[in-house]
Design an enzyme around this catalytic site. Structure first.
Site, PDB file in Angstrom:
ATOM      1  N   TYR A  41      29.042  35.429  20.809  1.00 54.45           N
ATOM      2  CA  TYR A  41      30.313  35.615  20.101  1.00 54.45           C
ATOM      3  C   TYR A  41      30.765  34.303  19.477  1.00 54.45           C
ATOM      4  O   TYR A  41      30.564  33.226  20.057  1.00 54.45           O
ATOM      5  CB  TYR A  41      31.386  36.120  21.078  1.00 54.45           C
ATOM      6  CG  TYR A  41      31.215  37.589  21.410  1.00 54.45           C
ATOM      7  CD1 TYR A  41      31.616  38.567  20.508  1.00 54.45           C
ATOM      8  CD2 TYR A  41      30.626  37.992  22.601  1.00 54.45           C
ATOM      9  CE1 TYR A  41      31.445  39.920  20.802  1.00 54.45           C
ATOM     10  CE2 TYR A  41      30.452  39.343  22.898  1.00 54.45           C
ATOM     11  CZ  TYR A  41      30.865  40.303  21.983  1.00 54.45           C
ATOM     12  OH  TYR A  41      30.694  41.638  22.263  1.00 54.45           O
TER      13      TYR A  41
ATOM     14  N   GLU B 274      32.111  50.962  22.295  1.00 54.56           N
ATOM     15  CA  GLU B 274      32.351  50.944  23.737  1.00 54.56           C
ATOM     16  C   GLU B 274      33.634  51.696  24.051  1.00 54.56           C
ATOM     17  O   GLU B 274      34.553  51.776  23.215  1.00 54.56           O
ATOM     18  CB  GLU B 274      32.473  49.476  24.202  1.00 54.56           C
ATOM     19  CG  GLU B 274      32.727  49.332  25.695  1.00 54.56           C
ATOM     20  CD  GLU B 274      32.538  47.904  26.229  1.00 54.56           C
ATOM     21  OE1 GLU B 274      32.375  46.971  25.415  1.00 54.56           O
ATOM     22  OE2 GLU B 274      32.551  47.734  27.459  1.00 54.56           O
TER      23      GLU B 274
ATOM     24  N   GLN C 209      32.877  45.240  17.448  1.00 53.08           N
ATOM     25  CA  GLN C 209      32.439  46.602  17.662  1.00 53.08           C
ATOM     26  C   GLN C 209      32.839  47.425  16.443  1.00 53.08           C
ATOM     27  O   GLN C 209      33.650  46.977  15.645  1.00 53.08           O
ATOM     28  CB  GLN C 209      33.077  47.151  18.930  1.00 53.08           C
ATOM     29  CG  GLN C 209      32.678  46.386  20.180  1.00 53.08           C
ATOM     30  CD  GLN C 209      33.106  47.091  21.482  1.00 53.08           C
ATOM     31  OE1 GLN C 209      33.610  48.205  21.482  1.00 53.08           O
ATOM     32  NE2 GLN C 209      32.919  46.398  22.589  1.00 53.08           N
TER      33      GLN C 209
ATOM     34  N   ASN D  99      23.707  45.701  31.213  1.00 56.82           N
ATOM     35  CA  ASN D  99      24.421  44.903  30.206  1.00 56.82           C
ATOM     36  C   ASN D  99      25.040  43.693  30.894  1.00 56.82           C
ATOM     37  O   ASN D  99      25.701  43.836  31.927  1.00 56.82           O
ATOM     38  CB  ASN D  99      25.545  45.747  29.587  1.00 56.82           C
ATOM     39  CG  ASN D  99      26.483  44.891  28.729  1.00 56.82           C
ATOM     40  OD1 ASN D  99      26.124  44.495  27.617  1.00 56.82           O
ATOM     41  ND2 ASN D  99      27.666  44.581  29.242  1.00 56.82           N
ATOM     42  N   GLU D 100      24.821  42.537  30.343  1.00 56.34           N
ATOM     43  CA  GLU D 100      25.415  41.302  30.882  1.00 56.34           C
ATOM     44  C   GLU D 100      25.356  41.298  32.409  1.00 56.34           C
ATOM     45  O   GLU D 100      26.367  41.103  33.092  1.00 56.34           O
ATOM     46  CB  GLU D 100      26.843  41.112  30.358  1.00 56.34           C
ATOM     47  CG  GLU D 100      26.868  40.933  28.851  1.00 56.34           C
ATOM     48  CD  GLU D 100      28.169  40.365  28.277  1.00 56.34           C
ATOM     49  OE1 GLU D 100      29.168  40.238  29.006  1.00 56.34           O
ATOM     50  OE2 GLU D 100      28.163  40.038  27.072  1.00 56.34           O
TER      51      GLU D 100
ATOM     52  N   GLU E 141      25.063  42.136  20.828  1.00 57.45           N
ATOM     53  CA  GLU E 141      26.516  41.906  20.673  1.00 57.45           C
ATOM     54  C   GLU E 141      26.682  40.592  19.933  1.00 57.45           C
ATOM     55  O   GLU E 141      26.200  39.547  20.385  1.00 57.45           O
ATOM     56  CB  GLU E 141      27.229  41.843  22.032  1.00 57.45           C
ATOM     57  CG  GLU E 141      27.368  43.193  22.690  1.00 57.45           C
ATOM     58  CD  GLU E 141      28.173  43.178  23.989  1.00 57.45           C
ATOM     59  OE1 GLU E 141      29.115  42.354  24.104  1.00 57.45           O
ATOM     60  OE2 GLU E 141      27.845  43.980  24.880  1.00 57.45           O
TER      61      GLU E 141
HETATM   62  O1  AHR Z   1      32.364  43.544  23.340  1.00 56.58           O
HETATM   63  C1  AHR Z   1      33.254  43.277  24.374  1.00 56.58           C
HETATM   64  C2  AHR Z   1      32.557  42.843  25.647  1.00 56.58           C
HETATM   65  O2  AHR Z   1      31.917  41.617  25.431  1.00 56.58           O
HETATM   66  C3  AHR Z   1      31.444  43.735  26.149  1.00 56.58           C
HETATM   67  O3  AHR Z   1      31.923  44.792  26.908  1.00 56.58           O
HETATM   68  C4  AHR Z   1      30.646  42.801  27.000  1.00 56.58           C
HETATM   69  O4  AHR Z   1      29.294  43.167  27.067  1.00 56.58           O
HETATM   70  C5  AHR Z   1      30.865  41.443  26.358  1.00 56.58           C
HETATM   71  O5  AHR Z   1      31.237  40.497  27.282  1.00 56.58           O
END
Ligand code: AHR
Length: 516
Positions: free
Chosen positions: A265, A51, A371, A198-199, A322
């Protein structure tokens, strides 16, 4: 697929309820069913994400042709070589949250004419657009990876999306293909994977799921091409309401999507305000990280159950685009750059997640760790001209034997790793077969005790290779200018006898055993 995780049941009963464990559950036992191996582990499960965030693109991947740092057409030579060696099957770009602010036409044509914009999500820094569509797609060709483009739905238009598709993939004569040729690229690129938003429940427009589903349908009609895999923005973690509602919105129109994305995450504390340090942690935070990362399995199951209702043939795949650890930023790093270190704990998180994804290879077709360079659970860190390969890098490299191999179903029982009245399975496993070589990957999260595993191979095999990624301490990491503490090492194991193999995995380790 027969995957029996007895340890998951034990975890739910003993761990989640905080019940005190009174007797050992069982010793570790792994049975492999090589004869029923038939599902391919898509290589894209070993995918990555890049990103415009912090120093992921600029400094991490792209330094420009005039840089003193050795480069190939502006791409760091050390990073290019490291990526080729690890094997990156697919790379997602340009975001993340950045994608829903990105207007692709800002990033084409002569660099001096490209406008500068503010990267509103990530530190408010100036984005000069010197890395755009051509730079990304040419980079993918250079490292031999499939591109996965994320379309701006939050602040873009359907026309902008349709023109991007035309510009990138079309062989027709049209204003967009003329523009591409004028910018130096005669032939189209081969881009199969298109994320539509995205999101969108958050940074991608704060939309309600039914509203987004309608918008998705609209975009999907105009994002058209041969063999395209169009990916709808799916849930965060266990948000089944989002999944259910978008699928309800697609009823009768399921052909408009080939994949549902999911983001998850791993935060040690589970608290976004104070996530925990990436290097300064004890067993408490270590245990919580392992426990929280294993939650992904539960979330995967819950979304798959909903998907089964709307798509009983399982045509639409789950794409975990992600995932990874998210810690507090490094003390001296910039706000919004999401810089963190990467320790033996991250190696365990990687091995555990990849084992889980492998075992769901019938429904998970892609996953992208967040990432690739310098951001969150990065496989590569750079500092000026220096580069380090993280423990996560080495697990990805060791596990790359599973890419496009055939999944071998496993039945598995694990002892528990207990900490202060809670517990998780100590060991996870997955296996695959390719060119008659059987590859078994195992993790032992227990930081205090080796785990002995009895493997029932079902037939006679001989060991051809065994490797380990570990360190002396769970906090060990690879630092700039210092000797590597965590890397891949050869690992000694006993020869199997009568189709049985005994392996002792050291504490806090990830291993690969290959047999023929
Ligand atoms: O990876 C960092 C961020 O996490 C990304 O931009 C977003 O899609 C997620 O919230």
């Amino acid at each position: 697929m027969r995957v029996f995780y007895l340890f998951i049941i034990a975890s739910v009963l003993l761990g989640a309820c905080n019940t005190k464990v009174t007797e050992p559950v069982t010793k570790n036992h792994l049975s492999l069913n090589t004869d029923s191996a038939k599902i391919k582990i898509n290589k894209e499960i070993y995918g990555h994400f890049s990103e415009h965030l912090g120093t992921c693109i600029y400094e991490g991947i792209y330094v420009g042709e005039d840089s003193k740092i050795p480069n190939i057409n502006g791409y760091r030579t050390d990073v290019v070589e490291a990526m080729k060696e690890m094997k990156v099957p697919v790379l997602r770009w340009p975001g993340g949250c950045f994608a829903d602010t990105y207007h692709w036409k800002d990033g084409i044509g002569p660099k001096k004419d490209r406008p500068s914009i503010v990267n509103v999500h990530w530190g408010g820094v100036t984005e000069d657009n010197s890395f755009g569509t051509h730079e990304f797609l040419n980079f993918c060709e250079l490292i031999g990876t499939e591109p996965y483009l994320s379309i701006n739905v939050g602040s873009g238009t359907v026309q902008e999306a349709a023109e991007w598709v035309e510009y990138v993939t079309s062989t027709n004569k049209s204003p967009m293909t003329d523009l591409r040729k004028k910018n130096g690229r005669e032939e189209p690129w081969d881009v199969k994977f298109w994320g539509i938003g995205n999101e969108n429940w958050g940074c991608g427009g704060d939309m309600a799921p039914d509203y987004y589903a309608d918008i998705y349908r609209n975009y999907s009609c105009f994002v058209r091409g041969h063999n395209f895999q169009k990916i709808i923005c799916g849930p965060s973690g266990g948000d089944t309401y989002w999944t259910e509602t978008i699928l309800e919105g697609l009823k009768g129109k399921m052909h408009l999507t080939q994949g549902i994305s999911m983001h998850y995450y791993t935060l040690p504390t589970g608290d976004w305000g104070s996530k925990g340090s990436s290097t300064d942690f004890g067993e408490d935070m270590y245990f919580k990280t392992i426990r929280n990362t294993m939650e992904v399995e539960k979330y995967i199951q819950s979304h798959l159950e909903i998907m089964d209702k709307y798509d009983p043939e399982g045509r639409v795949k789950l794409i975990v685009d992600e995932w990874g650890t998210w810690y507090d930023k490094l003390p001296d790093s910039k706000e919004g750059f999401l810089q963190q270190q990467n320790t033996v704990r991250d190696a365990l998180v990687t091995g555990i997640n990849l084992n889980i994804f492998n075992n769901h290879a019938d429904r998970i077709s892609m996953a992208n760790i967040a990432q690739i360079v310098n951001v969150l659970q990065a496989v590569i860190l750079t500092q000026g001209a220096e580069m380090v390969k993280t423990p996560t890098y080495y697990v990805f490299k060791m596990y790359n034997v599973h890419q496009d191999a055939t999944l071998v179903p496993v039945e598995f029982e694990s002892e528990l790793y207990e900490f202060e009245g809670e517990s998780v399975p100590a060991v996870t496993a997955s296996a695959s077969i390719k060119d008659e070589v059987l590859s078994i990957t195992l993790t032992n999260a227990n930081p205090n005790k080796a785990a002995e595993i009895m493997c029932d191979l079902g037939k006679e095999f001989e060991v051809v290779n065994a490797q380990i990624v570990s360190g002396n301490e769970i906090t060990d990491y690879n630092d700039f200018g210092k000797e590597e503490k965590v890397t891949i090492k050869d690992f000694e194991i006993e020869a199997p006898a009568n189709g049985k193999l005994k392996i002792e995995i050291p504490a806090h380790s990830v291993i690969l055993v290959q047999l023929k």
